[in-house]
Design an enzyme around this catalytic site. Structure first.
Site, PDB file in Angstrom:
ATOM      1  N   TYR A   1      -1.821  -2.995  -7.325  1.00  0.00           N
ATOM      2  CA  TYR A   1      -2.417  -4.204  -6.756  1.00  0.00           C
ATOM      3  C   TYR A   1      -3.923  -4.224  -7.035  1.00  0.00           C
ATOM      4  O   TYR A   1      -4.640  -3.287  -6.681  1.00  0.00           O
ATOM      5  CB  TYR A   1      -2.163  -4.249  -5.254  1.00  0.00           C
ATOM      6  CG  TYR A   1      -2.515  -5.562  -4.610  1.00  0.00           C
ATOM      7  CD1 TYR A   1      -1.773  -6.709  -4.875  1.00  0.00           C
ATOM      8  CD2 TYR A   1      -3.589  -5.662  -3.739  1.00  0.00           C
ATOM      9  CE1 TYR A   1      -2.087  -7.922  -4.287  1.00  0.00           C
ATOM     10  CE2 TYR A   1      -3.919  -6.870  -3.140  1.00  0.00           C
ATOM     11  CZ  TYR A   1      -3.164  -7.998  -3.425  1.00  0.00           C
ATOM     12  OH  TYR A   1      -3.487  -9.194  -2.847  1.00  0.00           O
TER      13      TYR A   1
ATOM     14  N   ASP B   1      -0.488  -7.439   3.791  1.00  0.00           N
ATOM     15  CA  ASP B   1      -1.411  -6.313   3.661  1.00  0.00           C
ATOM     16  C   ASP B   1      -1.758  -5.726   5.025  1.00  0.00           C
ATOM     17  O   ASP B   1      -1.939  -6.461   6.006  1.00  0.00           O
ATOM     18  CB  ASP B   1      -2.704  -6.749   2.980  1.00  0.00           C
ATOM     19  CG  ASP B   1      -2.467  -7.144   1.521  1.00  0.00           C
ATOM     20  OD1 ASP B   1      -1.354  -6.901   1.023  1.00  0.00           O
ATOM     21  OD2 ASP B   1      -3.396  -7.689   0.903  1.00  0.00           O
TER      22      ASP B   1
END
Length: 508
Positions: free
Chosen positions: A213, A6
């Protein structure tokens, strides 16, 4: 070796923890991308950065984890020793517990006050309700005692004169898209789901490819996703409950919603974009009942931004009857807009056409006795909201600003775990009854024992977040480490020297 975790602090920490644990020595490049769109990924792959560019971010990520570990380990052990009972102390869980305890004390110490309201029924062709305002301020409707209310009721005449009519049209756009926390709050509001249950269902939908997500703090989409919007809406066509709304989504509506920055804003992207449905086709019969509920929540939130605003006309009328002022309020829906996606039990009061100077008949009046009520106990929804807006629990304007930018205490990925820890039998800090949080006797005693310490306030997050940001921007990890160790050592020693209580009997 490419770090494709991320694009934020925690992603950096995950990669380097794995890298160091496995003794890797390979040179590292960093892929920095907030979407999973093929075009965006290709662009990021062709623009890999050297890992050294993110060195300070890496250091801040590592020290944030170390700080939480050291505070939890040392403060929990020190407090446990001094209260003679196992105590879970942490940067997020303890301030959250204090919110619950403070609310409980507020409820227990609340002294209800009686009040009296004078309701009036008026008529001008049609009947409509009003309520007498308390003189002389005319800002409230609650009379302090029954005599004052009776005087107002007795003073009303058989007619009244309209003194003013104020009409206002308001158009409310659909809210921004879902972050994890906003999805958790709505799932608790509509279905009474615990945050952990929502997380689990969302994870299943994500792994099945139906939603993006699910652990994100962002509520916006990037401009690169705009061309994908028709494809994102296509899978919704199999749900009959969305059919009427989908018919309203025209190319012009999509353009209008995506041309400004209400929902599309590259500058507000974090490690991930907002939580939305994907382009994958859905077979509703293959979803469980709970999965369908969460999928439809996510789908409706995306669909709603392309629908008209919820538009209402609100009217406030002031009537004079023998010097007593009566207020009547009404609302009429002009365009339900995006609200057609959501059920509502609210029934609007519709006023008849009225103009200044009109005479109305006073056809009835009554006194309603009531009592002030204490604040509600926390639910998952309201406690998640309190954690996300933790700045309101600190006095420093600077710390409030930091907590606002940091989006409170905890993260979208960890808040549900914190709530589970609070309500766990292992910690004995809170219990949940009918969806509401009650602190245990042990939880209340624990906070009472350490309530003046920094670890019980969101201020500790603000203070150390400021230091982490300075490290992230300017470096000097050795200074942060020295400050951190000095704080841990001094606070642990102070707990051992000053905290003293015997909570053993109520800890079980």
């Amino acid at each position: 070796c490419v770090n494709a975790c991320d694009a934020e602090r925690e992603g950096e920490h995950i990669f380097w923890s794995f890298y160091e644990a496995n003794g890797l020595k390979l040179p590292v490049k960093r892929l920095w991308c907030s979407t999973t769109l093929e075009t965006d990924l290709q662009k990021a792959l062709h623009d890999l950065k050297d890992a050294s560019v993110f060195q300070h971010l890496r250091e801040a990520a590592a020290f944030r984890a170390q700080f939480d570990w050291l505070t939890g380990m040392n403060f929990s052990r020190a407090v446990s020793l001094k209260v003679r009972a196992k105590s879970n102390i942490g940067r997020v869980v303890t301030p959250t517990l204090k919110m619950v305890v403070d609310r409980e004390l507020e409820i227990r110490n609340f002294v209800p006050q009686n009040f009296y309201e004078v309701g009036v029924t008026m008529q001008k062709r049609e009947k409509f309700p009003g309520i007498v305002l308390v003189p002389p301020e005319l800002k409230q409707t609650r009379f302090p005692n029954e005599k004052a209310a009776n005087d107002a009721k007795a003073g009303l005449g058989k007619t009244g004169t309209v003194e003013s009519v104020v009409a206002k049209r308001t158009a409310t756009k659909a809210p921004t898209l879902y972050s994890t926390t906003e999805l958790q709050k709505d799932a608790n509001k509509y279905f009474k789901f615990r945050a952990s249950k929502t997380d689990s269902i969302a994870q299943d939908l994500y792994e099945a490819g139906y939603i993006s997500y699910p652990r994100t703090s962002c509520r916006f989409l990037p401009t690169s996703m705009v061309p994908e919007i028709p494809n994102l809406l296509k899978p919704m066509e199999v749900f009959p409950e969305l059919a009427a709304a989908l018919k309203l989504v025209t190319p012009a509506a999509i353009t209008a919603a995506t041309s400004g920055k209400d929902y599309i804003d590259d500058a507000k992207l974090t490690d991930h974009h907002a939580l939305i449905p994907t382009v994958k086709k859905v077979d509703p019969s293959k979803l469980t009942g709970d999965q369908k509920k969460i999928y439809l929540l996510v789908a409706k939130r995306l669909l709603s931004i392309f629908l008209p605003a919820y538009t209402v006309d609100s009217t406030t009328v002031m009537v004079d009857s023998n010097g007593w002022k009566i207020k009547a309020s009404g609302k009429a829906v002009v365009d339900p807009g995006f609200s057609i996606l959501y059920t509502s039990e609210k029934k609007d009061v519709i006023l008849p056409p009225l103009n200044k100077g009109d005479q109305v008949d006073i056809t009835g009046s009554s006194i309603r006795k009531g009592q002030t009520t204490p604040p509600d106990r926390y639910t998952d929804k309201s406690l998640l909201d309190a954690m996300a807006n933790a700045g309101k629990f600190v006095s420093s304007a600077e710390q409030r600003a930091i907590l606002r930018e940091a989006e409170g205490i905890g993260t979208p990925a960890t808040r549900s775990d914190i709530l589970e820890k609070l309500a766990s039998d292992k910690t004995n800090l809170c219990r949940i009854e009918k969806g509401h949080y009650y602190p245990t006797d042990f939880g209340m005693a624990l906070i009472d024992t350490i309530k003046d310490r920094e670890i019980t306030s969101p201020a500790i997050t603000a203070k150390w977040e400021k230091k982490l940001r300075d490290l992230q921007d300017n470096g000097h990890p050795e200074k942060f480490k020295a400050d951190m160790l000095e704080f841990i050592e001094a606070e642990t020693a102070d707990i051992l020297a000053k905290v003293s209580a015997d909570l053993a009997r109520i800890s079980v």
